[in-house]
Design a protein around this motif. Structure first.
Motif, PDB file in Angstrom:
ATOM      1  N   THR A  33       0.832  -1.192   0.000  1.00 40.68           N
ATOM      2  CA  THR A  33       0.000   0.000   0.000  1.00 40.68           C
ATOM      3  C   THR A  33       0.873   1.252   0.000  1.00 40.68           C
ATOM      4  N   ARG A  38     -15.013   5.625  -7.938  1.00 41.86           N
ATOM      5  CA  ARG A  38     -14.092   6.459  -8.712  1.00 41.86           C
ATOM      6  C   ARG A  38     -13.498   5.673  -9.882  1.00 41.86           C
ATOM      7  N   GLN A  49     -14.200   6.906   4.493  1.00 43.59           N
ATOM      8  CA  GLN A  49     -13.864   6.903   3.086  1.00 43.59           C
ATOM      9  C   GLN A  49     -13.864   8.321   2.530  1.00 43.59           C
ATOM     10  N   ASP A  91     -18.615   1.630  -1.818  1.00 40.65           N
ATOM     11  CA  ASP A  91     -17.152   1.607  -1.896  1.00 40.65           C
ATOM     12  C   ASP A  91     -16.709   2.767  -2.784  1.00 40.65           C
ATOM     13  N   THR A  92     -16.169   3.822  -2.149  1.00 43.12           N
ATOM     14  CA  THR A  92     -15.839   5.029  -2.908  1.00 43.12           C
ATOM     15  C   THR A  92     -14.689   4.804  -3.886  1.00 43.12           C
ATOM     16  N   ASP A  93     -13.747   3.945  -3.537  1.00 43.26           N
ATOM     17  CA  ASP A  93     -12.644   3.665  -4.468  1.00 43.26           C
ATOM     18  C   ASP A  93     -13.175   3.013  -5.748  1.00 43.26           C
TER      19      ASP A  93
END
Length: 604
Positions: free
Chosen positions: A145, A440, A390, A435-437
């Motif tokens: 990460t 996007r 998030q 899930d914001t990732d």
């Protein structure tokens, strides 16, 4: 009793038993494997049950665990990837080391030590435990990460910093010759020559050698060669005045693009894990309880002051370099302890006469206690920190009056595939996910996905659940899918609900909540997979299709029986009887009842 040749097998057995017992217990308690090893070492060491009398000898041998660990990390750091981290290594890393070193030196002076001694004390404490931090990152799966890569970069710079620090100790030591600067330049030249030589060997020699060994088809020779490369690089770097760990890391980087990379990692991994555990055991054994007791005031004050101050400086550096509050706080807690290279620095300073033996013991005890406290600090942080929020940047909330023929709840792997036929047929599809990732990422592929939690009734209303022709539940968590199905049944009883099921039991559960159609997420793909394998083994396409149709039919009968209340056992009995009947007709073998009961336990 020592075995023939001077190897005390009793001590070896006890050390292994201590680790085998302590680590699972501590992990079950949520305290982590590192603390388990440290506690086990303290118990069996000379200041516990006195089973092991010479922890320093074990510590020197166990340092190979750190060496092998850094080699494996190096294998994951291809040169291009390492080059991409150069700003973090020589920017963020240098900034943190210099800032922490300066402030901790001042703290050491305030604690009553002379400036030179305080400098050694503080700079030793700056060198974070690579073994502990890497182990924590690996257990969490955070090495790859972005926050993890920043920590790895800082650790690499700290490992490099041991070289100039040892040179500084030699210069400021009372036994050092002030005018002997030529030897310093010679030492630097030797170190650079060692690095260049190692790079040349890795670039032009290692790959042909490993190809030759691989052609020999001798697995044990490949394992020996892997260990030879790691330990050889470590020894050469140490002879050149650098650290063994950096030599192993550099060897790993040089082999990271080799076609033998994964073979090397597999060969070294068992030794790495065992020796790294032994390292933590040895650190626990090296904690001199008598020194701690007799100097508890200064040690306790030093541990608290150094960890708090170092943690605060790390937090400030992280915030200055634009890390978020949560990331900065976690980094400060994780890296607030001293590390194994502090032992090297303190021992060198003691040998040079810069610090006394008792002072070295106090410094070493301070570092060890800080390492022991780190797992507890991380546990406290986990419970005290609020749940990570998030980022909503680039994510749209559900607008008022959202309507579509189809409402899709969940846009992961399953939902993305399931919606494609509908979009091709020009149906109006509304999609929500929490899930914001993913949202996007979907927007970059021109998918319009709104943020919303489908387990909330108000979100379902706003998303148009009351007017949609069909509602598709595509979330991956079965508890969430069941909750959404129950809400739809109670609040939108006329809705036609199609749901993704996790397994057989979950499929029955969804049907009982009133969904119109369910499909187990791996069922059809597994049938297709089995069909292709059958054809690879000689079956024609028609034969494979007939067999798959039979499997599908028997599964439907079994599923219907279980849904009506026959339970798993009845469904399994039907499976076995049908399989045996088919085997008799086709003349093929089948598993017995005992074998059929194993495996997925009717969960597919």
């Amino acid at each position: 009793m020592a075995a023939h040749g001077g190897i005390d097998l009793v001590q070896v057995v006890i050390l292994l038993a201590a680790g085998v017992i302590a680590v699972p217990v501590f992990r079950r308690l949520g305290l982590g494997s590192v603390l388990g090893y440290l506690a086990a070492g303290l118990v069996v060491g000379p200041f516990g049950l006195k089973i092991v009398s010479d922890p320093q000898a074990i510590l020197h041998a166990a340092e190979l665990g750190v060496v092998l660990f850094l080699f494996i990390i190096g294998l994951e750091m291809e040169p291009q990837r390492l080059w991409a981290l150069r700003k973090q290594i020589f920017g963020l890393g240098v900034l943190q080391v210099l800032a922490c070193g300066a402030i901790l030196t001042v703290v050491g002076i305030l604690l009553g030590f002379g400036p030179a001694v305080a400098f050694v004390f503080g700079m030793g404490f700056v060198l974070t435990s690579t073994a502990i931090v890497m182990q924590v990152l690996e257990e969490r799966g955070e090495l790859a990460t972005e926050p993890g890569q920043k920590i790895v970069s800082i650790l690499l710079l700290e490992d490099l910093a041991i070289v100039p620090l040892l040179a500084i100790v030699a210069i400021i030591a009372p036994t050092g010759e002030g005018g002997d600067f030529m030897s310093r330049f010679i030492g630097i030249g030797v170190a650079l020559g060692t690095v260049i030589g190692l790079v040349a060997v890795g670039r032009w020699i290692l790959n042909p050698v490993f190809k030759f060994l691989a052609d020999a088809k001798a697995r044990e020779v490949m394992t020996g060669a892997a260990l030879l490369v790691v330990l050889g690089a470590a020894v050469v770097m140490e002879m050149g005045g650098l650290s063994m760990a950096m030599g192993a890391f550099l060897a790993g980087v040089l082999l990271s693009t080799s076609s033998f990379k994964h073979q090397l990692e597999a060969d070294v991994e068992p030794f790495r894990g065992l020796l790294l555990g032994l390292f933590f055991l040895a650190v626990g054994m090296a904690l001199d309880v008598s020194v701690v007791i007799s100097n508890w005031q200064i040690i306790a004050l030093s541990v608290v002051a150094f960890m708090l101050v170092k943690g605060a400086v790390i937090y400030l550096v992280a915030r200055i370099t634009k890390s978020g509050h949560a990331e900065a706080l976690e980094r400060s807690v994780m890296m607030a302890q001293g590390g194994e290279f502090a032992f090297v620095l303190y021992t060198t300073a003691a040998s040079a006469g810069l610090i006394s033996g008792p002072t070295n013991n106090i410094f070493t005890a301070t570092v060890i206690l800080s390492m022991v406290l780190t797992p507890f600090s991380l546990i406290a942080l986990r419970y005290l920190m609020p749940k990570r929020q998030q980022s909503m940047e680039g994510v749209e909330q559900i607008p008022d009056g959202l309507h579509g023929q189809v409402l899709v709840i969940g846009f992961g792997r399953f939902g993305q595939i399931a919606t494609q036929p509908l979009l091709v047929l020009k149906h109006r599809v509304s999609i929500i996910d929490n899930d914001t990732d993913m949202i996007r990422a979907a927007s970059q592929l021109r998918f319009k996905v709104y943020y919303g939690d489908g387990t909330r009734l108000d979100i379902l209303r706003a998303a148009g659940a009351g007017t949609a022709d069909v509602i598709m539940i595509c979330v991956d968590k079965k508890e969430s899918a069941t909750r959404i199905a129950e809400l739809l049944r109670d609040e939108f009883p006329l809705a036609r609900v199609y749901a993704r099921a996790f397994d057989r039991g979950h499929a029955i559960e969804l049907l009982n909540t009133g969904v119109e159609y369910q499909i187990r997420e791996t069922f059809e793909s597994a049938l297709t997979f089995g069909s292709r394998v059958a054809q690879a083994l000689g079956a024609t396409a028609d034969e494979a299709a007939e067999v798959i149709a039979g499997v599908r039919g028997r599964d439907a009968k079994r599923f219907e029986l279980q849904q009506m209340g026959g339970g798993i056992t009845a469904g399994r009995d039907l499976l076995i009887s049908n399989a045996e009947e088919q085997a008799r007709e086709g003349g093929v073998s089948t598993t017995g009842p005992d074998e059929a009961e194993t495996g997925d336990r009717e969960q597919v």
